[in-house]
Design an enzyme around this catalytic site. Sequence first.
Site, PDB file in Angstrom:
ATOM      1  N   TYR A 101       0.460  -1.187   0.021  1.00 20.49           N
ATOM      2  CA  TYR A 101      -0.138   0.260  -0.144  1.00 20.49           C
ATOM      3  C   TYR A 101       0.947   1.229   0.016  1.00 20.49           C
ATOM      4  O   TYR A 101       1.740   2.009   0.471  1.00 20.49           O
ATOM      5  CB  TYR A 101      -1.115   0.274   1.155  1.00 20.49           C
ATOM      6  CG  TYR A 101      -1.759   1.199   1.488  1.00 20.49           C
ATOM      7  CD1 TYR A 101      -3.244   1.128   0.225  1.00 20.49           C
ATOM      8  CD2 TYR A 101      -1.235   2.272   2.068  1.00 20.49           C
ATOM      9  CE1 TYR A 101      -3.409   2.698   0.958  1.00 20.49           C
ATOM     10  CE2 TYR A 101      -1.547   3.990   1.581  1.00 20.49           C
ATOM     11  CZ  TYR A 101      -3.322   3.644   1.809  1.00 20.49           C
ATOM     12  OH  TYR A 101      -3.740   5.195   1.230  1.00 20.49           O
ATOM     13  N   GLU A 185      -3.082   7.181  -4.539  1.00 20.65           N
ATOM     14  CA  GLU A 185      -3.218   5.796  -3.292  1.00 20.65           C
ATOM     15  C   GLU A 185      -3.080   5.342  -4.224  1.00 20.65           C
ATOM     16  O   GLU A 185      -4.004   4.758  -5.593  1.00 20.65           O
ATOM     17  CB  GLU A 185      -4.223   6.089  -2.784  1.00 20.65           C
ATOM     18  CG  GLU A 185      -4.523   4.899  -1.985  1.00 20.65           C
ATOM     19  CD  GLU A 185      -6.157   4.735  -1.361  1.00 20.65           C
ATOM     20  OE1 GLU A 185      -5.928   4.666   0.294  1.00 20.65           O
ATOM     21  OE2 GLU A 185      -6.763   4.158  -2.075  1.00 20.65           O
TER      22      GLU A 185
END
Length: 392
Positions: A101, A185
Site C-alpha cells: 500500500y 493512492e
Amino acid sequence: MDLYEHQARELFEEYGILVPKAEVTDSPTGARESARRLGGRVVVKAQVKTGGRGKAGGVKLAADPAAAELTARQILGMDIKGHTVHKVMLAQPVDIDGEFYVSYVLDRASGSFLAIASAEGGMEIEEVAATRPEAVARIPIDPAEGVTTAKAAQIAEAGGLPPQTVDVLVRLWQVLTREDALLVEVNPLVRTAQGQILALDGKVTLDDNARFRQSRWGSEPTEHDEDPLEAAAAAKGLNYVKLDGEVGIIGNGAGLVMSTLDVVAGCSARPANFLDIGGGASAQVMADGLSVILSDPAVKSVFVNVFGGITACDAVADGIVQALDSVHLTKPLVVRLDGNNAVRGRAILDGRAHPLVQQATTMDGAARRAAALANATAGSAGVAGTASISGS
Ligand code: GDP
Ligand code: MN
C-alpha cells in the site's frame, strides 16, 4: 474531484509507472471484444468512485471472452455503496507475489504532505490500519523538497516495501504535484512473480481549485455522482452547496451567507443550501440562483439576505424583480435588504407587489419569518413534526 480507476491508470502510465494493459467499456459485448484483444483471460473491474469494490463483488476474474461478457453483464448496473456501475475496466491479470500500500495525501492538520506506506496492502488495509497501526508507516514530506530518490528510499524502508518500489514512489509524487492532486493512492502496488512493480489499482483526487488547468478531465467524470442540484448550479457558475433543510438561502458574500445559515438554524428551521451570489448580484445571477433553489423539492421557503455594498440594494432589487419575470415563483420569498440604498431597494420590491414576496428589515426578523413559513408548509410532508395535527 476523484478520478476513476481507469483515469488514474492512464495517468500512471503517462508517468512511466507500470500498469496492467486494460480497456474500458460500458457494454457486455464490448467487454467480450476487449477481453479478446487483451488475450482472453481478464480481470473485470467496476468503475465507480468508491473503494471496496473487490469486497462488493465488483472485481472478478474471467477465464475467457465469453466469461468476461457474462461477468460484465453482472457488474454493469450493480450498486456499490450507492454508486451505480456504468463502466467496467477489463485488465490483463497479474500474477501477484506481494501486495503493498502506498499513498501521498495532503495532511491539513500538519499543513504538509504525508506518505503512507505498508507492506500489507490489499483489501484488508483499513482493518490493518485500525488494528495494527504500527504496520502502516506515516512519513511527512517537505513539500518544497518533495519525494527525491533518497526520500523514496526512506518511505520504502519505513513501510517495508521492496527497494524496487523506489522508482515508482518518485513517479507517483510527480503525478501528485504535476496533476494538482490532493491524494494519490495505489492499493495494491504489487510485485509480480516476475519481479516487476505494478500499480494494480489507483485513486487520484484532484484539487478542484486547479480544475481550470486540468481541463482534460473536464465534463466527463462528474455527471453520475454529483448531487443533481449542485451540478445544475455549477453549470450556471453558482457557488452553491446542497444542505438538508427546508429554507432556501441566497446571500451576497460567503461570510454573510454562513451567518444566515446559523441564524436560520437558530429559528428551529434548517437551511436547504448555501448560495453566495457574490458582489455582482445581477438579475441573471438572481434568476439562476432562484431557479436552482426552487427546483429543490425540499425547499419550503426562500430567504434572500443582501447587504448592499458596491452593488447597491436597488440594483439587487431590480435583479429580483427581473428574476421574478423569468422564474415562476412557487414558494414564499422573504427578502431582507440592508446597507447601501436599502430604502430604494425596498421601494422597488414594494412596487412589484408580488403576492409571494415579503420583506423584513432585519436579518433575525427575516430568518424567523422564513423559518415560520417553511414550518407552516412542512406539516403535510411530515417534516416539522406531529404536533400540528390541529390545522386541517
Ligand atoms: P478495490 O477492492 O476497489 O480496492 O479493487 P482492487 O483493484 O484493489 O482489487 C481488489 C483485489 O483484487 C486486489 O487487492 C487483488 O488482490 C485482487 N486483484 C485485482 N486485480 C488482480 C489481478 O490482476 N490478479 C490477481 N491475482 N488479483 C487481482
Ligand atoms: Mn484497491
